[in-house]
Design a protein around this motif. Structure first.
Motif, PDB file in Angstrom:
ATOM      1  N   ILE A 292      68.988  17.077   9.257  1.00 55.90           N
ATOM      2  CA  ILE A 292      69.337  15.965  10.277  1.00 55.90           C
ATOM      3  C   ILE A 292      68.244  15.850  11.352  1.00 55.90           C
ATOM      4  O   ILE A 292      68.487  15.045  12.085  1.00 55.90           O
ATOM      5  N   THR A 293      67.491  16.586  11.190  1.00 59.25           N
ATOM      6  CA  THR A 293      66.334  16.682  12.098  1.00 59.25           C
ATOM      7  C   THR A 293      65.539  15.434  12.237  1.00 59.25           C
ATOM      8  O   THR A 293      65.459  14.428  13.558  1.00 59.25           O
ATOM      9  N   PRO A 294      64.656  14.210  11.775  1.00 58.33           N
ATOM     10  CA  PRO A 294      65.104  14.425  10.531  1.00 58.33           C
ATOM     11  C   PRO A 294      63.668  14.609   9.788  1.00 58.33           C
ATOM     12  O   PRO A 294      62.337  14.934  11.075  1.00 58.33           O
ATOM     13  N   ILE A 295      63.545  16.140   8.683  1.00 55.85           N
ATOM     14  CA  ILE A 295      62.230  15.723   8.335  1.00 55.85           C
ATOM     15  C   ILE A 295      61.713  15.702   7.101  1.00 55.85           C
ATOM     16  O   ILE A 295      60.277  15.096   7.313  1.00 55.85           O
ATOM     17  N   MET A 296      62.279  15.059   6.346  1.00 62.60           N
ATOM     18  CA  MET A 296      62.083  14.819   5.042  1.00 62.60           C
ATOM     19  C   MET A 296      62.212  13.327   4.747  1.00 62.60           C
ATOM     20  O   MET A 296      61.469  12.859   4.101  1.00 62.60           O
ATOM     21  N   TRP A 297      62.464  12.903   6.016  1.00 61.57           N
ATOM     22  CA  TRP A 297      62.719  10.740   6.113  1.00 61.57           C
ATOM     23  C   TRP A 297      62.547  11.007   7.625  1.00 61.57           C
ATOM     24  O   TRP A 297      61.953  11.040   8.568  1.00 61.57           O
TER      25      TRP A 297
ATOM     26  N   ALA B 264      58.564  13.790  -8.665  1.00 59.33           N
ATOM     27  CA  ALA B 264      59.965  13.689  -8.750  1.00 59.33           C
ATOM     28  C   ALA B 264      60.867  11.981  -8.983  1.00 59.33           C
ATOM     29  O   ALA B 264      61.683  11.890 -10.169  1.00 59.33           O
ATOM     30  N   LEU B 265      60.697  11.884  -7.932  1.00 54.84           N
ATOM     31  CA  LEU B 265      61.789  10.797  -7.533  1.00 54.84           C
ATOM     32  C   LEU B 265      61.358   9.404  -6.937  1.00 54.84           C
ATOM     33  O   LEU B 265      61.393   8.558  -5.785  1.00 54.84           O
ATOM     34  N   HIS B 266      60.051   9.569  -7.460  1.00 54.90           N
ATOM     35  CA  HIS B 266      59.663   8.273  -7.113  1.00 54.90           C
ATOM     36  C   HIS B 266      59.740   7.271  -6.367  1.00 54.90           C
ATOM     37  O   HIS B 266      59.687   6.965  -5.536  1.00 54.90           O
ATOM     38  N   SER B 267      60.291   6.844  -7.821  1.00 55.88           N
ATOM     39  CA  SER B 267      61.599   5.328  -6.926  1.00 55.88           C
ATOM     40  C   SER B 267      63.012   5.593  -6.563  1.00 55.88           C
ATOM     41  O   SER B 267      62.484   4.400  -6.219  1.00 55.88           O
ATOM     42  N   GLY B 268      62.694   6.776  -6.282  1.00 52.65           N
ATOM     43  CA  GLY B 268      64.250   6.489  -5.739  1.00 52.65           C
ATOM     44  C   GLY B 268      64.088   6.961  -4.781  1.00 52.65           C
ATOM     45  O   GLY B 268      64.892   7.361  -3.370  1.00 52.65           O
ATOM     46  N   THR B 269      62.800   7.334  -4.172  1.00 52.14           N
ATOM     47  CA  THR B 269      63.315   7.300  -2.137  1.00 52.14           C
ATOM     48  C   THR B 269      61.565   6.767  -1.408  1.00 52.14           C
ATOM     49  O   THR B 269      60.772   7.179  -0.919  1.00 52.14           O
ATOM     50  N   GLN B 270      61.843   5.442  -1.909  1.00 56.11           N
ATOM     51  CA  GLN B 270      61.316   4.619  -0.949  1.00 56.11           C
ATOM     52  C   GLN B 270      61.357   4.394   0.100  1.00 56.11           C
ATOM     53  O   GLN B 270      60.597   4.170   1.167  1.00 56.11           O
ATOM     54  N   ALA B 271      62.502   4.083   0.699  1.00 56.48           N
ATOM     55  CA  ALA B 271      63.122   4.227   2.015  1.00 56.48           C
ATOM     56  C   ALA B 271      63.138   5.491   2.441  1.00 56.48           C
ATOM     57  O   ALA B 271      62.822   5.153   3.858  1.00 56.48           O
ATOM     58  N   VAL B 272      62.891   6.099   1.817  1.00 52.29           N
ATOM     59  CA  VAL B 272      62.758   7.870   2.164  1.00 52.29           C
ATOM     60  C   VAL B 272      60.846   7.450   3.140  1.00 52.29           C
ATOM     61  O   VAL B 272      61.805   8.220   4.799  1.00 52.29           O
ATOM     62  N   ARG B 273      59.724   6.993   2.458  1.00 49.58           N
ATOM     63  CA  ARG B 273      58.690   7.471   3.026  1.00 49.58           C
ATOM     64  C   ARG B 273      58.809   5.728   3.178  1.00 49.58           C
ATOM     65  O   ARG B 273      57.233   5.990   4.085  1.00 49.58           O
ATOM     66  N   GLU B 274      59.525   4.991   4.000  1.00 46.41           N
ATOM     67  CA  GLU B 274      59.214   3.767   4.262  1.00 46.41           C
ATOM     68  C   GLU B 274      58.794   3.700   6.428  1.00 46.41           C
ATOM     69  O   GLU B 274      59.260   4.850   6.612  1.00 46.41           O
ATOM     70  N   GLY B 275      57.502   3.408   6.464  1.00 47.92           N
ATOM     71  CA  GLY B 275      57.244   3.158   7.513  1.00 47.92           C
ATOM     72  C   GLY B 275      56.217   4.224   7.618  1.00 47.92           C
ATOM     73  O   GLY B 275      55.579   4.483   8.632  1.00 47.92           O
ATOM     74  N   ILE B 276      55.826   5.040   6.778  1.00 50.04           N
ATOM     75  CA  ILE B 276      55.325   6.728   7.162  1.00 50.04           C
ATOM     76  C   ILE B 276      53.963   6.053   6.415  1.00 50.04           C
ATOM     77  O   ILE B 276      53.325   5.349   5.294  1.00 50.04           O
ATOM     78  N   GLN B 277      52.490   5.843   7.890  1.00 49.27           N
ATOM     79  CA  GLN B 277      51.278   5.479   7.531  1.00 49.27           C
ATOM     80  C   GLN B 277      50.025   6.077   6.552  1.00 49.27           C
ATOM     81  O   GLN B 277      48.984   5.698   6.346  1.00 49.27           O
ATOM     82  N   VAL B 278      50.632   7.543   6.868  1.00 45.59           N
ATOM     83  CA  VAL B 278      49.829   8.356   6.400  1.00 45.59           C
ATOM     84  C   VAL B 278      50.653   9.262   4.561  1.00 45.59           C
ATOM     85  O   VAL B 278      51.605   9.268   3.912  1.00 45.59           O
ATOM     86  N   PRO B 279      49.699   9.490   3.803  1.00 50.81           N
ATOM     87  CA  PRO B 279      50.057  10.117   2.141  1.00 50.81           C
ATOM     88  C   PRO B 279      51.546  10.868   2.717  1.00 50.81           C
ATOM     89  O   PRO B 279      51.640  11.754   3.777  1.00 50.81           O
TER      90      PRO B 279
END
Length: 267
Positions: free
Chosen positions: A189-194, A52-67
């Motif tokens: 803040i753990t963080p889990i989502m990002w 749903a927020l694909h274009s707005g969450t690139q920074a959230v998923r940046e650096g993640i090497q798996v799906p």
């Protein structure tokens, strides 16, 4: 002594099993709801951040090497257990007040009951998580056995906190609401989502994030499943975590024992 210990263990496991079933007593699907709700939560977070927020969450998923869904579930599975055990554990003396008032009952096993009760769902989701990784072409490796180590650390952490919060909740009922609010904040803040590693936070902020013991657990699950890193390769983080767990366990059991003599009077 051995017979008494065996009797106590039998009571403990029976209470934990009954406690797990009692959570969903009266519903048509019963304990199935214990597994449905976390699955739906994972799907919702995955859909929101991945689709749903694909274009707005690139920074959230940046650096993640798996799906992203694999990276996400590796953080959510331990958090589900921590949240459930702490939420229910904080209320355990209030929920079992009829046992607390019994002179011959060992009150100190009640927090352990909730810790074990929450473990049933956790074990299911560990298996579900490993199956999902396998379906994505990332089957378990030797590093995966570390999940048992990190789960053990999380159990002791939950137990220490639960001893503390359940004892205080007898005298200050608002603790249950405070715990719920802290858990709502804690998931972010753990963080889990990002991915914290992709964020350019100042050093004090990074130290604050790492001070959260659940940071060590969540990162440990991802080290075991994604990064393929052994826990002894992070000696400083490991020593700090176990130092915090030891202190929380000591503090929780100390406060519980000091207040235990007043539980029956207040309840």
């Amino acid at each position: 002594m051995a017979a008494e210990r065996a009797h106590t263990n039998r009571i403990l496991w029976n209470l934990a099993r009954d406690d797990f079933k009692q959570k969903f007593a009266g519903s048509y699907l019963g304990v199935i709801w214990a597994f449905v709700q976390p699955v739906v939560t994972v799907l919702v977070y995955w859909f929101v951040f991945e689709k749903a927020l694909h274009s707005g969450t690139q920074a959230v998923r940046e650096g993640i090497q798996v799906p992203y869904v694999l990276w996400l579930i590796a953080g959510l599975v331990p958090w589900f257990y921590f949240s459930d055990a702490l939420n229910n554990g904080t209320r355990v003396l209030l929920d079992y007040s009829y046992l607390v008032k019994k002179v011959v009952f060992r009150i100190r096993i009640l927090p352990v009951v909730r810790i074990i009760s929450s473990m049933y769902v956790h074990l299911f989701f560990v298996g579900f998580m490993l199956l999902l990784y396998t379906l994505y072409g990332l089957p378990p490796t030797l590093h995966t056995i570390q999940i048992a180590y990190y789960s053990f650390g999380m159990i002791l952490l939950c137990l220490g906190i639960t001893y503390l919060t359940s004892a205080i909740a007898v005298f200050f009922r608002d603790v249950t609401q405070i715990v719920q609010i802290l858990l709502q904040v804690g998931i972010w803040i753990t963080p889990i989502m990002w991915n914290y590693a992709a964020m350019n936070f100042p050093k004090p902020i990074m130290l604050l994030l790492r001070a959260n013991p659940m940071f060590y657990i969540v990162q440990g699950y991802r080290d075991a499943l994604v990064e393929q890193v052994w826990f002894w390769q992070k000696p400083v983080e490991t020593l700090v975590f176990w130092g915090m767990v030891a202190f929380i366990l000591w503090l929780g059991t100390f406060i519980f024992r000091r207040l235990q003599v007043h539980f029956a009077d207040v309840l």
